[in-house]
Scaffold this motif. Sequence first.
Motif, mmCIF file in Angstrom:
data_model
loop_
_atom_site.group_PDB
_atom_site.id
_atom_site.type_symbol
_atom_site.label_atom_id
_atom_site.label_comp_id
_atom_site.label_asym_id
_atom_site.label_seq_id
_atom_site.Cartn_x
_atom_site.Cartn_y
_atom_site.Cartn_z
ATOM 1 N N ALA A 83 0.837 -1.203 0.000
ATOM 2 C CA ALA A 83 0.000 0.000 0.000
ATOM 3 C C ALA A 83 0.870 1.250 0.000
ATOM 4 C CB ALA A 83 -0.901 -0.013 1.228
ATOM 5 N N ALA A 84 0.277 2.337 -0.445
ATOM 6 C CA ALA A 84 0.975 3.630 -0.442
ATOM 7 C C ALA A 84 0.907 4.191 0.978
ATOM 8 C CB ALA A 84 0.333 4.578 -1.446
ATOM 9 N N ASP A 85 1.855 3.768 1.793
ATOM 10 C CA ASP A 85 1.893 4.222 3.184
ATOM 11 C C ASP A 85 2.653 5.549 3.272
ATOM 12 O OD1 ASP A 85 4.504 3.426 2.755
ATOM 13 O OD2 ASP A 85 4.481 1.813 4.229
ATOM 14 N N ASP A 86 2.852 6.037 4.503
ATOM 15 C CA ASP A 86 3.534 7.317 4.699
ATOM 16 C C ASP A 86 4.956 7.291 4.155
ATOM 17 O OD1 ASP A 86 1.317 8.451 5.856
ATOM 18 O OD2 ASP A 86 1.967 8.049 7.917
ATOM 19 N N ALA A 87 5.653 6.186 4.321
ATOM 20 C CA ALA A 87 7.028 6.085 3.823
ATOM 21 C C ALA A 87 7.054 6.183 2.301
ATOM 22 C CB ALA A 87 7.668 4.777 4.286
ATOM 23 N N TYR A 88 6.110 5.511 1.651
ATOM 24 C CA TYR A 88 6.037 5.592 0.185
ATOM 25 C C TYR A 88 5.711 7.008 -0.265
ATOM 26 C CZ TYR A 88 4.469 5.261 -4.561
ATOM 27 O OH TYR A 88 4.316 5.490 -5.897
ATOM 28 N N ARG A 91 8.719 9.172 -0.009
ATOM 29 C CA ARG A 91 9.675 8.885 -1.089
ATOM 30 C C ARG A 91 9.176 9.453 -2.415
ATOM 31 N NH1 ARG A 91 9.978 3.208 -1.515
ATOM 32 N NH2 ARG A 91 9.003 3.251 -3.550
ATOM 33 N N LEU A 92 7.884 9.328 -2.678
ATOM 34 C CA LEU A 92 7.303 9.878 -3.896
ATOM 35 C C LEU A 92 7.468 11.390 -3.937
ATOM 36 C CD1 LEU A 92 5.640 9.481 -6.491
ATOM 37 C CD2 LEU A 92 3.577 9.608 -5.081
ATOM 38 N N ARG A 93 7.218 12.025 -2.818
ATOM 39 C CA ARG A 93 7.380 13.480 -2.729
ATOM 40 C C ARG A 93 8.819 13.889 -3.043
ATOM 41 N NH1 ARG A 93 4.390 17.411 0.005
ATOM 42 N NH2 ARG A 93 5.621 19.195 0.658
#
Length: 130
Positions: A83-88, A91-93
């Motif tokens: 899932a797109a969690d906070d860590a992902y 990283r995306l940002r």
Amino acid sequence: MLLDIDLQSETPIYTQLVHGIVEGIARKQLQPGEGLPSVRSLAADLGINLHTVNKAYQLLKQEGYVQINRKQGVVITMDAYPAADDAYRSRLREQLRPLIADAICRGVTKEQFAEMSQAVFEEMLPKEEK
């Protein structure tokens, strides 16, 4: 499996491979349980070093997109993707920051960037999800 690899690009070949495979998964051109070519086979087909393909496959494994085992080879993950969690999202940002900075330096407006982002996002969606 069609991968568009540009040998003259500044983007490393292994990164192009990862992006191409993830795009194939996003577009549902590659299905869970589907096998990918062997490292040797894909390297020979593309005319690149097998270590480059191996690096791409290892990165895909780390991100949870593929499973690698000796009997089946490299297979698109059957399980749900992480899932797109906070860590992902973090990283995306961080990955977006240099793209946005470059766009600003070249005179791309916020609206133009948003329109391009929306268009690319729509292109990636499988036909049944549009």
